[in-house]
Design a protein around this motif. Structure first.
Motif, PDB file in Angstrom:
ATOM      1  N   PHE A  16      36.658 -32.884  52.655  1.00  0.00           N
ATOM      2  CA  PHE A  16      37.291 -33.647  52.292  1.00  0.00           C
ATOM      3  C   PHE A  16      36.592 -35.556  52.371  1.00  0.00           C
ATOM      4  N   LEU A  51      32.573 -32.335  49.028  1.00  0.00           N
ATOM      5  CA  LEU A  51      33.333 -32.758  48.600  1.00  0.00           C
ATOM      6  C   LEU A  51      34.054 -32.873  47.843  1.00  0.00           C
ATOM      7  N   ARG A  52      35.592 -32.560  48.135  1.00  0.00           N
ATOM      8  CA  ARG A  52      36.651 -32.204  47.396  1.00  0.00           C
ATOM      9  C   ARG A  52      37.447 -32.985  46.513  1.00  0.00           C
TER      10      ARG A  52
END
Length: 272
Positions: A16, A51-52
């Motif tokens: 993230f 990216l989450r």
């Protein structure tokens, strides 16, 4: 390395990013440079498939004091067309944040005035301190919260938006939670531990499923359940059930094990 003058974009190895407003000496107030850098930074986040989710934060005492006074003074001296260009850049920022394909969480402390409420409202979720101060302050200086208004109305409802946009009253983190602008608010001393909890919770979730949820909720949030919406929803669940992460999640549940996306390292230092 950080490529920005007014921001910091950090990527955590767990998957993230944290985007920091970093004009601490100006209480993270917007100017043209920050707006343009935010647009560029969000573009980088959007294009990074690793990216989450994204955290949006402000360095220092305040999340953001709104528009920079020097920038506003310059804007007052410009003609209509140049001001229209400025407004279009601010709108591009807000719509880019709202359209981001990954979940977004704003973290608010101190002051969040004017356009800062637009950033918070354009995020999927927001948390903050109980003593944070919010204000749609534009009418006090002869302006209106025009560009941010669709996002603020969506976040807190039309009736509350009318009150706070027309009165320019300040309200607290506690009130922001009651209005729905904040999902939760916490004592200042406990904020960081609660941020860690939110991060840990989001890391439990399928990255693909969270993106699909964002698309789904965007599609269904503006109207009645029409036949077209029904077909969209039927196709959405069918697609995700047969997707690799959908299959992995179902198998993991049935086999009573953790899915693969929960195997990331737990505590690692962020990289800029």
């Amino acid at each position: 390395m950080n490529d920005f003058n007014t921001l910091e974009l950090q990527t955590d190895p767990r998957g993230f990013a944290t985007l920091w407003l970093s004009r601490e000496h100006k209480n993270n107030a917007f100017n043209a440079e920050m707006i343009q850098e935010l647009i560029v930074a969000l573009g980088k986040v959007q294009s990074d498939d690793s990216l989450r989710f994204l955290l949006l934060r402000g360095r220092g005492k305040h999340f953001s004091a709104g528009a920079d006074l020097a920038w506003m003074q310059q804007s007052a001296e410009l003609d209509y067309n140049t001001n229209l260009d400025d407004a279009r850049h601010l709108a591009e920022l807000m719509y880019s944040l709202a359209r981001l394909k990954i979940p977004t969480l704003a973290v608010v402390q101190g002051a969040a005035y004017g356009g800062a409420l637009g950033l918070i409202s354009a995020c999927d979720m927001a948390i903050g301190t109980d003593n944070a101060q919010f204000c749609l302050s534009e009418v006090r200086i002869g302006l209106a919260p025009a560009v941010i208004s669709p996002f603020v109305v969506q976040a807190i409802g039309e009736r509350a938006a009318r009150r706070f946009a027309l009165t320019a009253e300040r309200f607290s983190g506690q009130r922001a939670r009651e209005l729905g602008l904040l999902s939760e608010c916490y004592p200042v001393a406990e904020l960081e531990q609660h941020i860690a909890h939110w991060v840990d919770n989001l890391l439990l979730n399928s990255p693909q499923a969270m993106r699909a949820c964002k698309d789904l909720l965007r599609e269904v949030s503006h109207g009645a359940p029409t036949p077209a919406i029904r077909r969209y929803c039927e196709n959405a669940i069918a697609r995700i059930r047969v997707s690799p992460e959908g299959q992995e999640g179902l198998r993991a549940f049935l086999q009573k094990r953790n899915p693969r996306w929960q195997t990331s390292p737990s505590i690692l230092e962020p990289r800029s």
